[in-house]
Design a protein around this motif. Structure first.
Motif, PDB file in Angstrom:
ATOM      1  N   SER A 143       0.848  -1.196   0.000  1.00 58.96           N
ATOM      2  CA  SER A 143       0.000   0.000   0.000  1.00 58.96           C
ATOM      3  C   SER A 143       0.881   1.242   0.000  1.00 58.96           C
ATOM      4  CB  SER A 143      -0.933   0.009   1.203  1.00 58.96           C
ATOM      5  OG  SER A 143      -0.193   0.178   2.391  1.00 58.96           O
ATOM      6  N   GLN A 144       0.358   2.312  -0.552  1.00 63.82           N
ATOM      7  CA  GLN A 144       1.086   3.569  -0.606  1.00 63.82           C
ATOM      8  C   GLN A 144       0.331   4.615   0.189  1.00 63.82           C
ATOM      9  OE1 GLN A 144       1.770   4.611  -4.665  1.00 63.82           O
ATOM     10  NE2 GLN A 144       3.036   2.824  -5.058  1.00 63.82           N
ATOM     11  N   GLU A 145       1.062   5.461   0.851  1.00 68.67           N
ATOM     12  CA  GLU A 145       0.462   6.511   1.661  1.00 68.67           C
ATOM     13  C   GLU A 145       0.850   7.865   1.090  1.00 68.67           C
ATOM     14  OE1 GLU A 145      -1.613   5.894   4.153  1.00 68.67           O
ATOM     15  OE2 GLU A 145      -1.335   3.764   3.825  1.00 68.67           O
ATOM     16  N   THR A 146      -0.023   8.818   1.308  1.00 65.96           N
ATOM     17  CA  THR A 146       0.263  10.197   0.923  1.00 65.96           C
ATOM     18  C   THR A 146       0.525  10.976   2.202  1.00 65.96           C
ATOM     19  OG1 THR A 146      -1.204  10.045  -0.970  1.00 65.96           O
ATOM     20  CG2 THR A 146      -0.670  12.254  -0.180  1.00 65.96           C
ATOM     21  N   LEU A 147       1.596  11.705   2.233  1.00 64.40           N
ATOM     22  CA  LEU A 147       1.928  12.538   3.380  1.00 64.40           C
ATOM     23  C   LEU A 147       1.887  13.989   2.919  1.00 64.40           C
ATOM     24  CD1 LEU A 147       2.882  12.572   6.338  1.00 64.40           C
ATOM     25  CD2 LEU A 147       5.212  12.609   5.477  1.00 64.40           C
ATOM     26  N   SER A 148       1.073  14.803   3.585  1.00 58.67           N
ATOM     27  CA  SER A 148       0.987  16.207   3.217  1.00 58.67           C
ATOM     28  C   SER A 148       1.486  17.076   4.369  1.00 58.67           C
ATOM     29  CB  SER A 148      -0.455  16.579   2.840  1.00 58.67           C
ATOM     30  OG  SER A 148      -1.332  16.312   3.910  1.00 58.67           O
ATOM     31  N   LYS A 149       2.017  18.229   4.014  1.00 62.99           N
ATOM     32  CA  LYS A 149       2.547  19.171   4.997  1.00 62.99           C
ATOM     33  C   LYS A 149       1.664  20.412   4.991  1.00 62.99           C
ATOM     34  CE  LYS A 149       6.726  21.867   5.923  1.00 62.99           C
ATOM     35  NZ  LYS A 149       8.078  22.147   5.429  1.00 62.99           N
ATOM     36  N   TRP A 150       1.315  20.883   6.180  1.00 60.08           N
ATOM     37  CA  TRP A 150       0.433  22.030   6.324  1.00 60.08           C
ATOM     38  C   TRP A 150       1.099  23.071   7.223  1.00 60.08           C
ATOM     39  CZ3 TRP A 150      -4.749  21.605   4.420  1.00 60.08           C
ATOM     40  CH2 TRP A 150      -5.061  20.360   3.903  1.00 60.08           C
ATOM     41  N   GLN A 151       0.953  24.345   6.887  1.00 64.63           N
ATOM     42  CA  GLN A 151       1.392  25.425   7.760  1.00 64.63           C
ATOM     43  C   GLN A 151       0.130  26.106   8.264  1.00 64.63           C
ATOM     44  OE1 GLN A 151       4.217  27.586   5.348  1.00 64.63           O
ATOM     45  NE2 GLN A 151       5.862  26.291   6.115  1.00 64.63           N
ATOM     46  N   VAL A 152      -0.020  26.148   9.589  1.00 63.75           N
ATOM     47  CA  VAL A 152      -1.274  26.570  10.202  1.00 63.75           C
ATOM     48  C   VAL A 152      -1.003  27.631  11.259  1.00 63.75           C
ATOM     49  CG1 VAL A 152      -3.245  25.756  11.553  1.00 63.75           C
ATOM     50  CG2 VAL A 152      -2.210  24.254   9.854  1.00 63.75           C
ATOM     51  N   ASP A 153      -1.839  28.651  11.309  1.00 63.39           N
ATOM     52  CA  ASP A 153      -1.838  29.616  12.403  1.00 63.39           C
ATOM     53  C   ASP A 153      -2.933  29.174  13.370  1.00 63.39           C
ATOM     54  OD1 ASP A 153       0.122  31.125  11.194  1.00 63.39           O
ATOM     55  OD2 ASP A 153      -1.283  32.510  10.252  1.00 63.39           O
ATOM     56  N   ALA A 154      -2.582  28.987  14.644  1.00 61.69           N
ATOM     57  CA  ALA A 154      -3.544  28.482  15.619  1.00 61.69           C
ATOM     58  C   ALA A 154      -3.541  29.333  16.878  1.00 61.69           C
ATOM     59  CB  ALA A 154      -3.204  27.037  15.983  1.00 61.69           C
ATOM     60  N   ASN A 155      -4.690  29.439  17.519  1.00 55.52           N
ATOM     61  CA  ASN A 155      -4.805  30.083  18.814  1.00 55.52           C
ATOM     62  C   ASN A 155      -3.921  29.290  19.778  1.00 55.52           C
ATOM     63  OD1 ASN A 155      -5.651  30.555  21.509  1.00 55.52           O
ATOM     64  ND2 ASN A 155      -7.644  31.279  20.782  1.00 55.52           N
ATOM     65  N   SER A 156      -3.075  29.948  20.530  1.00 53.64           N
ATOM     66  CA  SER A 156      -2.110  29.241  21.376  1.00 53.64           C
ATOM     67  C   SER A 156      -2.600  29.007  22.805  1.00 53.64           C
ATOM     68  CB  SER A 156      -0.772  29.979  21.385  1.00 53.64           C
ATOM     69  OG  SER A 156      -0.939  31.295  21.854  1.00 53.64           O
ATOM     70  N   SER A 157      -3.887  29.075  23.058  1.00 54.02           N
ATOM     71  CA  SER A 157      -4.442  28.697  24.364  1.00 54.02           C
ATOM     72  C   SER A 157      -4.790  27.215  24.296  1.00 54.02           C
ATOM     73  CB  SER A 157      -5.694  29.521  24.678  1.00 54.02           C
ATOM     74  OG  SER A 157      -5.352  30.857  24.849  1.00 54.02           O
ATOM     75  N   TRP A 158      -3.783  26.367  24.501  1.00 53.00           N
ATOM     76  CA  TRP A 158      -3.975  24.926  24.336  1.00 53.00           C
ATOM     77  C   TRP A 158      -4.785  24.348  25.482  1.00 53.00           C
ATOM     78  CZ3 TRP A 158      -2.651  24.508  19.614  1.00 53.00           C
ATOM     79  CH2 TRP A 158      -1.547  25.187  19.111  1.00 53.00           C
ATOM     80  N   GLY A 159      -5.579  23.351  25.169  1.00 50.84           N
ATOM     81  CA  GLY A 159      -6.391  22.676  26.177  1.00 50.84           C
ATOM     82  C   GLY A 159      -5.994  21.224  26.326  1.00 50.84           C
ATOM     83  N   GLN A 160      -6.863  20.451  26.956  1.00 52.50           N
ATOM     84  CA  GLN A 160      -6.636  19.032  27.224  1.00 52.50           C
ATOM     85  C   GLN A 160      -6.610  18.238  25.913  1.00 52.50           C
ATOM     86  OE1 GLN A 160      -6.509  18.009  30.555  1.00 52.50           O
ATOM     87  NE2 GLN A 160      -5.914  15.985  29.914  1.00 52.50           N
ATOM     88  N   LEU A 161      -5.608  17.381  25.756  1.00 54.05           N
ATOM     89  CA  LEU A 161      -5.504  16.530  24.573  1.00 54.05           C
ATOM     90  C   LEU A 161      -6.597  15.471  24.622  1.00 54.05           C
ATOM     91  CD1 LEU A 161      -3.845  15.698  22.054  1.00 54.05           C
ATOM     92  CD2 LEU A 161      -2.583  14.159  23.552  1.00 54.05           C
ATOM     93  N   ALA A 162      -7.217  15.199  23.489  1.00 57.26           N
ATOM     94  CA  ALA A 162      -8.275  14.188  23.415  1.00 57.26           C
ATOM     95  C   ALA A 162      -7.817  13.015  22.562  1.00 57.26           C
ATOM     96  CB  ALA A 162      -9.533  14.794  22.806  1.00 57.26           C
ATOM     97  N   PHE A 163      -8.319  11.837  22.899  1.00 55.01           N
ATOM     98  CA  PHE A 163      -8.102  10.645  22.096  1.00 55.01           C
ATOM     99  C   PHE A 163      -9.366  10.460  21.276  1.00 55.01           C
ATOM    100  CE2 PHE A 163      -8.691   6.064  21.528  1.00 55.01           C
ATOM    101  CZ  PHE A 163      -7.554   5.783  20.795  1.00 55.01           C
ATOM    102  N   CYS A 164      -9.255  10.551  19.962  1.00 56.32           N
ATOM    103  CA  CYS A 164     -10.423  10.487  19.093  1.00 56.32           C
ATOM    104  C   CYS A 164     -10.375   9.262  18.193  1.00 56.32           C
ATOM    105  CB  CYS A 164     -10.511  11.744  18.228  1.00 56.32           C
ATOM    106  SG  CYS A 164     -10.690  13.261  19.191  1.00 56.32           S
ATOM    107  N   MET A 165     -11.526   8.653  18.025  1.00 55.21           N
ATOM    108  CA  MET A 165     -11.662   7.499  17.151  1.00 55.21           C
ATOM    109  C   MET A 165     -11.985   7.986  15.748  1.00 55.21           C
ATOM    110  SD  MET A 165     -11.112   5.168  19.338  1.00 55.21           S
ATOM    111  CE  MET A 165     -11.475   3.699  18.428  1.00 55.21           C
TER     112      MET A 165
END
Length: 182
Positions: free
Chosen positions: A140-162
């Motif tokens: 199988s082949q995977e595609t890897l993409s790179k993103w540059q993002v501006d984000a609000n830096s008030s980080w919160g609790q990390l979530a585990f998402c399905m």
């Protein structure tokens, strides 16, 4: 310590699931201790006289995971083992980081999707770990993409998402108000 909520789905037993239909292959030993070897098409386990595995192996064409268990103790588990950690009992959910402003992030995604369907990204180390931990079909082949993002830096609790196809994409462990960051 960060995820203090129970998962919204029943626990799975990868050992039992992998050994469904296993047959005895005779006696063996692990670390000098005798055990009975049980094997299915893609997994095996060597079980001691007390009924507790001493080794478990599972895999296929794309690799093998091998586990060995030593210093096995059989008996009831102390109730204290199930007590919440200090962080879960006293500091959950964690308050957001009070860092005002915007953070410039360089993120990677292994999902070849459009911006409208963008679901998961991580830094270079995180996405490499995620891509390497998921079983892929041979060739199988995977595609890897790179993103540059501006984000609000008030980080919160990390979530585990399905993923959406599992438990409707539910997330656990977050405060629901801020973006989590590991």
């Amino acid at each position: 310590d960060a995820v203090c909520q129970a998962a919204p789905f029943p626990p799975a037993d990868p050992f039992a699931d992998s050994l469904r239909g296993a047959q005895s292959r005779g006696m063996s030993s692990v670390g000098g201790e005798p055990c009975e070897l049980w094997a299915s098409d893609h997994a095996s386990s060597c079980v001691g006289a007390d009924g507790v595995p001493r080794a478990f192996n599972v895999g296929g064409a794309d690799g093998m995971l091998e586990y060995s268990f030593s210093d096995v103790v059989v008996g009831p588990v102390d109730e204290a083992e199930f007590a919440p950690s200090y962080a879960c009992a006293h500091r959950y959910p964690a308050p957001p980081c009070e860092t005002p402003g915007v953070a410039k992030l360089e993120l990677y995604s292994g999902e070849p999707r459009s911006v409208e369907n963008f679901k998961q990204a991580g830094d270079a180390l995180g996405i490499a770990a995620a891509l390497c931990s998921v079983r892929r079909a041979p060739g199988s082949q995977e595609t890897l993409s790179k993103w540059q993002v501006d984000a609000n830096s008030s980080w919160g609790q990390l979530a585990f998402c399905m993923p959406p196809e599992i438990q409707e994409g539910r997330c656990v462990g977050h405060s629901g108000k801020h973006v989590g960051r590991a």
